[in-house]
Design a protein around this motif. Structure first.
Motif, short mmCIF file in Angstrom:
data_model
loop_
_atom_site.label_atom_id
_atom_site.label_comp_id
_atom_site.label_asym_id
_atom_site.label_seq_id
_atom_site.Cartn_x
_atom_site.Cartn_y
_atom_site.Cartn_z
N GLU A 103 -6.82 -3.36 57.37
CA GLU A 103 -7.24 -1.99 57.64
C GLU A 103 -7.29 -1.68 59.13
OE1 GLU A 103 -8.39 -3.36 53.67
OE2 GLU A 103 -8.84 -4.19 55.64
N ALA A 118 -4.00 -2.31 51.77
CA ALA A 118 -5.23 -1.85 52.44
C ALA A 118 -6.24 -1.31 51.45
CB ALA A 118 -4.89 -0.78 53.47
N TRP A 158 -8.48 1.60 51.16
CA TRP A 158 -8.47 2.89 51.84
C TRP A 158 -9.86 3.40 52.19
CZ3 TRP A 158 -4.77 4.92 54.54
CH2 TRP A 158 -3.52 4.31 54.40
N LYS A 186 -12.12 1.50 53.41
CA LYS A 186 -12.36 0.82 54.70
C LYS A 186 -11.55 1.47 55.82
CE LYS A 186 -13.47 -3.72 52.78
NZ LYS A 186 -13.04 -5.12 52.68
N VAL A 187 -10.31 1.84 55.53
CA VAL A 187 -9.48 2.49 56.54
C VAL A 187 -10.15 3.79 56.98
CG1 VAL A 187 -7.23 3.54 57.02
CG2 VAL A 187 -7.35 1.46 55.65
#
Length: 105
Positions: free
Chosen positions: A48, A79, A81, A83-84
């Protein structure tokens, strides 16, 4: 002279899977995970964080836009998302987030 576990001089060799780039960063503000290795433990950025970093500054990896976008496409499926999104907000990388989202199928 005292003995050392490593020779005093050795030739640097890039790892077989790519090149390691070292960039000075404020590590307290970025996501990182402890990665054990047979010689030394260290910190690496999770997928991420790498997505956001690569979208934000691809030139640090020595990549042009097309190459960076190809690398980002390889990472978007792995990833988390949530966390992103959280990292992008905390690190004020919303433009990088929007770039990555535009690439996401």
């Amino acid at each position: 002279p005292p003995s050392t576990p490593f020779p005093t001089h050795h030739s640097a060799r890039p790892p077989h899977y790519g090149t390691v780039n070292f960039v000075r960063r404020e590590v307290g503000s970025m996501a990182r995970v402890r990665q054990p290795h047979q010689r030394v433990d260290g910190y690496v950025t999770p997928i991420e964080q790498t997505l956001l970093d690569l979208a934000n500054r691809p030139q640090l990896a020595g990549l042009g836009k097309r190459e960076a976008d190809t690398a980002l496409l390889d990472l978007v499926h792995r990833a988390d998302w949530s966390k992103v999104e959280k990292l992008a907000t905390e690190q004020r990388l919303r433009a990088a987030l929007e770039h990555v989202k535009a690439l996401k199928p």
